[in-house]
Design a protein around this motif. Sequence first.
Motif, PDB file in Angstrom:
ATOM      1  N   ALA A  54      -2.366  -0.360  -3.168  1.00  0.00           N
ATOM      2  CA  ALA A  54      -0.963  -0.495  -2.774  1.00  0.00           C
ATOM      3  C   ALA A  54      -0.367  -1.802  -3.286  1.00  0.00           C
ATOM      4  O   ALA A  54       0.749  -1.811  -3.836  1.00  0.00           O
ATOM      5  CB  ALA A  54      -0.840  -0.416  -1.256  1.00  0.00           C
TER       6      ALA A  54
ATOM      7  N   ARG B 157       1.662   3.897   5.137  1.00  0.00           N
ATOM      8  CA  ARG B 157       1.450   3.536   3.746  1.00  0.00           C
ATOM      9  C   ARG B 157       2.588   2.645   3.269  1.00  0.00           C
ATOM     10  O   ARG B 157       3.731   2.817   3.678  1.00  0.00           O
ATOM     11  CB  ARG B 157       1.370   4.781   2.857  1.00  0.00           C
ATOM     12  CG  ARG B 157       0.191   5.700   3.153  1.00  0.00           C
ATOM     13  CD  ARG B 157       0.211   6.909   2.221  1.00  0.00           C
ATOM     14  NE  ARG B 157       1.439   7.705   2.398  1.00  0.00           N
ATOM     15  CZ  ARG B 157       2.188   8.146   1.397  1.00  0.00           C
ATOM     16  NH1 ARG B 157       1.877   7.841   0.150  1.00  0.00           N
ATOM     17  NH2 ARG B 157       3.273   8.873   1.649  1.00  0.00           N
ATOM     18  N   HIS B 158       2.247   1.702   2.403  1.00  0.00           N
ATOM     19  CA  HIS B 158       3.273   0.828   1.842  1.00  0.00           C
ATOM     20  C   HIS B 158       4.036   1.548   0.732  1.00  0.00           C
ATOM     21  O   HIS B 158       3.452   2.257  -0.078  1.00  0.00           O
ATOM     22  CB  HIS B 158       2.637  -0.440   1.281  1.00  0.00           C
ATOM     23  CG  HIS B 158       2.179  -1.397   2.333  1.00  0.00           C
ATOM     24  ND1 HIS B 158       0.963  -1.283   2.970  1.00  0.00           N
ATOM     25  CD2 HIS B 158       2.785  -2.492   2.863  1.00  0.00           C
ATOM     26  CE1 HIS B 158       0.830  -2.268   3.844  1.00  0.00           C
ATOM     27  NE2 HIS B 158       1.920  -3.018   3.801  1.00  0.00           N
TER      28      HIS B 158
ATOM     29  N   PRO C 159       5.621   1.224  -2.692  1.00  0.00           N
ATOM     30  CA  PRO C 159       5.459   0.250  -3.787  1.00  0.00           C
ATOM     31  C   PRO C 159       6.744  -0.479  -4.151  1.00  0.00           C
ATOM     32  O   PRO C 159       6.717  -1.683  -4.429  1.00  0.00           O
ATOM     33  CB  PRO C 159       4.954   1.112  -4.952  1.00  0.00           C
ATOM     34  CG  PRO C 159       4.317   2.296  -4.305  1.00  0.00           C
ATOM     35  CD  PRO C 159       5.133   2.564  -3.070  1.00  0.00           C
TER      36      PRO C 159
END
Length: 324
Positions: free
Chosen positions: A17, A297-298, A300
């Motif tokens: 990530a 979740r990151h 991007p």
Amino acid sequence: MKNPKVVALGGGHGLYASLSALRTVTDRLTAVVTVADDGGSSGRLRRELGVIPPGDLRMALAALCGDDEWGRTWSEVIQHRFRSEGGLHEHAVGNLLIVALWELLGDTVEGLGWVGRLLGAQGRVLPMATVPLDIVADVLGADPELPDVITQVRGQVACAGTAGKVLGVSLVPPDPPASPQALQAIEEADWVVFGPGSWFTSVLPHLKVPELQRALVETKARRAVALNLAPQPGETDDFSQQAHLEVLARHAPDLRIDVVLADSGVVEEPEVLDKAVQELGGSLLLAEVAMQDGSPRHDPALLAQAFVQIFSTGAGGPRNPGHW
């Protein structure tokens, strides 16, 4: 600071990530990757051939692939896993490619460089140590019938899946040789980034390699920590954001942190977290960096924007937690 020299530390999905974001921010990027995986394809290759486990290195290379057709295709190729009834089942293509180059060239770093050039990777990938490592965790209540007893659990897979509370980690061997290229990259860096990722099995192991910890303490680079969006099941269950920083400080008491990045949507007590950040010598930046689908979740693009702010201002803002 435009186009800074950045070293990102970690492994697995967390490092994937951060690298996916950082490669869009700078073209002077180095990933220093943990080499303690003992499960799956990596574990099998490690046991059979005596090599450092290639899986986390492969994932870092995949993260550095470009967004063009070449990059997307090669990223998918090296991440592809065979499905069969035989010995190739679950082996990742990239793992086999990396190990083949190691055998042909006799040099771990050179082999990774060749894979990087084939993929068109936007940065380089280095192992944190030159020998395979085992993680040993001190675990409270590893045996559910003995909840108050501290025992040791060995191996990354076992540590990540323990039923108890992980208190700290060490490495076997305890003083492994660090990658010389990794030490040089840290010395020459403008910024060093820790996390996100599995805290005890991907982030903290870097601080248990004595040469690496020394380099991270002594470097003139500024240091940033990107915190996770959610506790890691089996590793950091019930951990608060500040608990991650407290554990980091216990594993490297002399390490100063300049900026801590946390998602504004998951921090419940920003003042408490900011106090923990101050104790490490840094400032707190709160930003929206999570995917909008509700998963931990990151994103991007959002993470890249946060890194741009960190690198351009050098801090999270004033003593009141910065919000962006």
